[in-house]
Motif scaffolding. Structure first.
Motif, mmCIF file in Angstrom:
data_model
loop_
_atom_site.group_PDB
_atom_site.id
_atom_site.type_symbol
_atom_site.label_atom_id
_atom_site.label_comp_id
_atom_site.label_asym_id
_atom_site.label_seq_id
_atom_site.Cartn_x
_atom_site.Cartn_y
_atom_site.Cartn_z
ATOM 1 N N TRP A 142 -51.453 13.761 -28.727
ATOM 2 C CA TRP A 142 -52.416 12.573 -28.109
ATOM 3 C C TRP A 142 -53.217 11.903 -29.362
ATOM 4 N N LEU A 143 -53.192 10.662 -28.743
ATOM 5 C CA LEU A 143 -53.960 9.780 -30.006
ATOM 6 C C LEU A 143 -55.470 9.352 -29.449
ATOM 7 N N HIS A 144 -56.366 9.348 -30.496
ATOM 8 C CA HIS A 144 -57.611 8.951 -30.100
ATOM 9 C C HIS A 144 -58.075 7.807 -30.723
ATOM 10 N N ASP A 145 -58.492 6.794 -30.417
ATOM 11 C CA ASP A 145 -59.134 5.805 -31.099
ATOM 12 C C ASP A 145 -60.671 6.176 -31.474
ATOM 13 N N LEU A 146 -60.859 6.387 -32.759
ATOM 14 C CA LEU A 146 -62.331 6.896 -33.361
ATOM 15 C C LEU A 146 -63.237 5.726 -33.273
ATOM 16 N N ASN A 147 -63.558 4.869 -32.398
ATOM 17 C CA ASN A 147 -64.158 3.742 -32.392
ATOM 18 C C ASN A 147 -63.992 2.738 -33.678
ATOM 19 N N SER A 148 -62.597 2.662 -33.723
ATOM 20 C CA SER A 148 -62.200 1.772 -35.222
ATOM 21 C C SER A 148 -62.748 0.157 -34.801
ATOM 22 N N THR A 149 -62.830 -0.452 -35.980
ATOM 23 C CA THR A 149 -63.090 -1.760 -35.856
ATOM 24 C C THR A 149 -61.917 -2.805 -35.318
ATOM 25 N N ASN A 150 -60.503 -2.445 -35.851
ATOM 26 C CA ASN A 150 -59.567 -3.311 -35.413
ATOM 27 C C ASN A 150 -58.491 -2.654 -34.637
ATOM 28 N N GLY A 151 -58.786 -1.605 -33.888
ATOM 29 C CA GLY A 151 -58.042 -0.978 -32.803
ATOM 30 C C GLY A 151 -57.010 -0.246 -33.213
ATOM 31 N N VAL A 152 -56.297 0.508 -31.926
ATOM 32 C CA VAL A 152 -55.212 1.266 -32.394
ATOM 33 C C VAL A 152 -54.049 0.861 -30.963
ATOM 34 N N VAL A 153 -52.922 0.470 -31.614
ATOM 35 C CA VAL A 153 -51.844 0.141 -30.499
ATOM 36 C C VAL A 153 -50.557 1.083 -30.594
ATOM 37 N N LEU A 154 -50.177 1.493 -29.428
ATOM 38 C CA LEU A 154 -48.880 2.398 -29.725
ATOM 39 C C LEU A 154 -47.711 1.259 -29.303
ATOM 40 N N ASN A 155 -46.765 1.068 -30.149
ATOM 41 C CA ASN A 155 -45.711 0.220 -29.979
ATOM 42 C C ASN A 155 -44.608 1.211 -29.194
ATOM 43 N N GLY A 156 -44.442 1.108 -27.851
ATOM 44 C CA GLY A 156 -43.373 2.174 -27.515
ATOM 45 C C GLY A 156 -42.018 1.181 -27.190
ATOM 46 N N THR A 157 -41.178 1.706 -26.600
ATOM 47 C CA THR A 157 -39.937 0.933 -26.318
ATOM 48 C C THR A 157 -40.004 -0.145 -25.219
ATOM 49 N N ASP A 158 -40.888 0.635 -24.196
ATOM 50 C CA ASP A 158 -41.043 -0.480 -23.018
ATOM 51 C C ASP A 158 -42.097 -1.272 -23.113
ATOM 52 N N CYS A 159 -43.230 -1.030 -23.698
ATOM 53 C CA CYS A 159 -44.427 -1.888 -23.810
ATOM 54 C C CYS A 159 -45.445 -1.398 -24.684
ATOM 55 N N ASP A 160 -46.258 -2.145 -25.136
ATOM 56 C CA ASP A 160 -47.406 -1.732 -26.238
ATOM 57 C C ASP A 160 -48.547 -1.284 -25.253
ATOM 58 N N VAL A 161 -49.164 -0.073 -25.735
ATOM 59 C CA VAL A 161 -50.400 0.380 -25.045
ATOM 60 C C VAL A 161 -51.648 0.365 -26.156
ATOM 61 N N VAL A 162 -52.601 -0.184 -25.678
ATOM 62 C CA VAL A 162 -53.872 -0.179 -26.627
ATOM 63 C C VAL A 162 -54.571 1.163 -26.202
ATOM 64 N N ALA A 163 -54.935 1.579 -27.284
ATOM 65 C CA ALA A 163 -55.947 2.878 -27.143
ATOM 66 C C ALA A 163 -57.409 2.632 -27.161
ATOM 67 N N HIS A 164 -58.106 3.164 -26.275
ATOM 68 C CA HIS A 164 -59.473 2.541 -26.168
ATOM 69 C C HIS A 164 -60.334 3.973 -26.734
ATOM 70 N N ALA A 165 -61.361 3.750 -27.264
ATOM 71 C CA ALA A 165 -62.338 4.599 -27.622
ATOM 72 C C ALA A 165 -62.794 5.546 -26.688
ATOM 73 N N GLY A 166 -62.657 6.796 -26.736
ATOM 74 C CA GLY A 166 -63.322 7.478 -25.695
ATOM 75 C C GLY A 166 -61.893 8.109 -24.696
ATOM 76 N N HIS A 167 -60.834 7.702 -24.804
ATOM 77 C CA HIS A 167 -59.810 7.999 -23.986
ATOM 78 C C HIS A 167 -58.680 8.563 -24.777
ATOM 79 N N ARG A 168 -57.807 9.347 -24.399
ATOM 80 C CA ARG A 168 -56.663 9.703 -25.299
ATOM 81 C C ARG A 168 -55.584 9.306 -24.653
ATOM 82 N N GLU A 169 -54.344 8.791 -25.529
ATOM 83 C CA GLU A 169 -53.201 8.268 -25.116
ATOM 84 C C GLU A 169 -52.162 8.953 -25.648
#
Length: 177
Positions: free
Chosen positions: A130-157
């Motif tokens: 699981w991936l957790h964004d730790l309140n980063s300034t420039n965000g976290v994006v998972l580049n998947g094969t179907d689509c990109d998923v933006v991780a949000h602070a407080g939620h795990r992906e």
């Protein structure tokens, strides 16, 4: 539960806590020499291990797994960082988060400074990563094969095998072993 922060262990006792012996007032102390047999010397490690299953190679300082990793983070320079259990925290100068006190800290060099000091955490939960964004300034994006998923602070992906994760503009790849 108390609202006070957890007490940190003392590194040295406060002055006056331990009574002084008159022979030790000079500041010069004699210490007995200890000799180690050559058989025993071979048993003493040349370096001390870090968190369980992870050590730094004495020649290069590179992080090396001593137990099989289930997941590996592949950095842009080709270094492979094992995720052995618990969590791994990545950033330019990551600090240990309270929720993962035994996390492996992975410092990265990002010339663009798009990676925050403590940017994200990868958490093992059973076989899943699981991936957790730790309140980063420039965000976290998972580049998947179907689509990109933006991780949000407080939620795990969930992180699928082979996913490229963008920490700001810094890309790392996650591989399952």
């Amino acid at each position: 539960m108390s609202d006070q922060p957890a007490k940190r262990p003392m590194i040295a006792p406060p002055p006056g806590l331990i009574p002084q012996h008159p022979d030790l007032e000079s500041g010069t102390h004699k210490v007995a020499r200890r000799q180690v047999s050559t058989e025993r010397a071979a048993e003493i490690p040349a370096f001390f291990p870090g968190p369980v299953g992870i050590v730094a190679a004495p020649e290069t300082g590179e992080i090396v797994a001593t137990t099989p990793a289930r997941w590996t983070i592949v950095l842009p320079d080709g270094r492979r960082i094992p995720i052995l259990g618990g969590a791994a925290v990545i950033g330019r100068n990551p600090a240990t988060p309270a929720q993962w006190p035994d996390a492996t800290l992975i410092p990265v060099i990002d010339p663009e400074k798009s990676v925050s000091k403590t940017h994200a955490a990868f958490e093992l939960d059973g076989e899943a990563l699981w991936l957790h964004d730790l309140n980063s300034t420039n965000g976290v994006v998972l580049n998947g094969t179907d689509c990109d998923v933006v991780a949000h602070a407080g939620h795990r992906e969930a992180v699928p095998d082979g996913t490229t994760v963008l920490l700001g503009n810094y890309a790392v790849r996650l591989q399952r072993q």
